[in-house]
Design an enzyme around this catalytic site. Structure first.
Site, PDB file in Angstrom:
ATOM      1  N   ASP A 165       0.874  -1.176   0.000  1.00 30.08           N
ATOM      2  CA  ASP A 165       0.000   0.000   0.000  1.00 30.08           C
ATOM      3  C   ASP A 165       0.910   1.225   0.000  1.00 30.08           C
ATOM      4  O   ASP A 165       1.939   1.242   0.672  1.00 30.08           O
ATOM      5  CB  ASP A 165      -0.916   0.014   1.219  1.00 30.08           C
ATOM      6  CG  ASP A 165      -2.061   1.011   1.027  1.00 30.08           C
ATOM      7  OD1 ASP A 165      -2.490   1.222  -0.126  1.00 30.08           O
ATOM      8  OD2 ASP A 165      -2.521   1.596   2.023  1.00 30.08           O
ATOM      9  N   GLY A 203      -0.439   8.384 -11.336  1.00 33.42           N
ATOM     10  CA  GLY A 203      -0.781   9.104 -10.105  1.00 33.42           C
ATOM     11  C   GLY A 203      -0.199  10.512 -10.056  1.00 33.42           C
ATOM     12  O   GLY A 203      -0.379  11.310 -10.983  1.00 33.42           O
ATOM     13  N   LYS A 209      13.054   6.174 -12.291  1.00 32.82           N
ATOM     14  CA  LYS A 209      12.110   6.136 -11.173  1.00 32.82           C
ATOM     15  C   LYS A 209      12.305   4.856 -10.352  1.00 32.82           C
ATOM     16  O   LYS A 209      12.273   4.879  -9.127  1.00 32.82           O
ATOM     17  CB  LYS A 209      10.664   6.210 -11.692  1.00 32.82           C
ATOM     18  CG  LYS A 209       9.643   6.106 -10.563  1.00 32.82           C
ATOM     19  CD  LYS A 209       8.203   6.132 -10.986  1.00 32.82           C
ATOM     20  CE  LYS A 209       7.299   5.846  -9.792  1.00 32.82           C
ATOM     21  NZ  LYS A 209       5.902   5.661 -10.138  1.00 32.82           N
TER      22      LYS A 209
HETATM   23  P1  IMP Z   1      -2.410   2.001  -4.006  1.00 31.18           P
HETATM   24  O1  IMP Z   1      -1.208   1.575  -3.194  1.00 31.18           O
HETATM   25  O2  IMP Z   1      -2.527   1.216  -5.264  1.00 31.18           O
HETATM   26  O3  IMP Z   1      -3.650   2.078  -3.168  1.00 31.18           O
HETATM   27  O4  IMP Z   1      -2.089   3.472  -4.534  1.00 31.18           O
HETATM   28  C1  IMP Z   1      -2.326   4.587  -3.786  1.00 31.18           C
HETATM   29  C2  IMP Z   1      -2.249   5.852  -4.588  1.00 31.18           C
HETATM   30  O5  IMP Z   1      -1.059   6.535  -4.201  1.00 31.18           O
HETATM   31  C3  IMP Z   1      -2.192   5.729  -6.100  1.00 31.18           C
HETATM   32  O6  IMP Z   1      -3.469   5.639  -6.654  1.00 31.18           O
HETATM   33  C4  IMP Z   1      -1.502   7.044  -6.455  1.00 31.18           C
HETATM   34  O7  IMP Z   1      -2.431   8.105  -6.416  1.00 31.18           O
HETATM   35  C5  IMP Z   1      -0.534   7.220  -5.292  1.00 31.18           C
HETATM   36  N1  IMP Z   1       0.755   6.590  -5.634  1.00 31.18           N
HETATM   37  C6  IMP Z   1       1.328   5.496  -5.075  1.00 31.18           C
HETATM   38  N2  IMP Z   1       2.506   5.208  -5.641  1.00 31.18           N
HETATM   39  C7  IMP Z   1       2.664   6.136  -6.608  1.00 31.18           C
HETATM   40  C8  IMP Z   1       3.696   6.354  -7.564  1.00 31.18           C
HETATM   41  O8  IMP Z   1       4.699   5.632  -7.667  1.00 31.18           O
HETATM   42  N3  IMP Z   1       3.504   7.406  -8.394  1.00 31.18           N
HETATM   43  C9  IMP Z   1       2.424   8.216  -8.330  1.00 31.18           C
HETATM   44  N4  IMP Z   1       1.439   8.054  -7.481  1.00 31.18           N
HETATM   45  C10 IMP Z   1       1.562   7.023  -6.605  1.00 31.18           C
END
Ligand code: IMP
Length: 192
Positions: A68, A149, A171
């Protein structure tokens, strides 16, 4: 070769993870036939990651890890944080999230930020956590279309370009997810 389930359907994340774990047979949720959507309702990355890993472990009994992640700004008391995915409201949209973040920062000088990732690994039935961070700042406007994101707004420390502009390979070297997975990898290499 040891099998490990990555509790995600996000193909971008799976590609990123596969390149970091070449010694493991990596299975995705689709590979194991896990069709449920697991909610992420908690206030901590750890609880959200654990809930998903546990659901998948109960389903298949295999070693599994879940991740997460989110973006945290000290000037916004840690927001968007665990709410990063739908910060701009539902249905989730990167464009709305980025717009809200820029609006929230109007008049605020401190634009420092960090991405945070928590990996929860259930290994031989035991739970382990690994954390990765990536520090940087939020640009005045989005640029570039790499990544996903908040990447068009996030300029990592030591760079002038955003993650949206930098090559994905760059990245990967810096990213929170990469750092958390490398920490898990150190652990796994001591186990197998
Ligand atoms: P999840 O871990 O898939 O719930 O992601 C959480 C949210 O955090 C994503 O939808 C993005 O908005 C943001 N996020 C997490 N990791 C990244 C990244 O590497 N780049 C850009 N946004 C990120």
């Amino acid at each position: 070769m040891h099998t490990l389930v990555a509790a995600t359907r996000n193909q971008g994340k799976i590609r990123e993870i596969k390149s970091l774990l070449p010694d493991f047979e990596l299975l995705s949720l689709d590979d194991i036939g896990f069709l449920e959507e697991t909610p992420e309702p908690y206030d901590t990355f750890e609880e959200n990651a654990h809930t998903k890993a546990r659901a998948v472990y109960n389903f298949c009994g295999k070693d599994v890890f879940s991740e997460d992640s989110g973006l945290c700004l000290p000037a916004l008391q840690g927001a968007p944080g665990v709410h990063s995915a739908y910060y701009g409201g539902l249905p989730r949209s990167d464009a709305k999230n980025n717009e809200k973040l820029l609006n929230d920062l109007i008049g605020i000088e401190d634009r420092s930020a960090y991405y945070k990732a928590i990996v929860c690994l259930i290994w031989k039935g035991e739970v382990h956590y690994f954390e990765g961070r990536c520090y940087g700042k939020i640009a005045e406007k989005p640029s570039g279309s790499n990544g996903f994101g908040y990447d068009p707004l996030f300029i990592p420390d030591g760079y002038t370009q955003s993650f949206g502009e930098l090559p994905i390979s760059e990245k990967q070297k810096l990213s929170h997810r990469g750092n958390a997975i490398r920490a898990m990898l150190d652990f796994l290499h001591k186990q197998v």
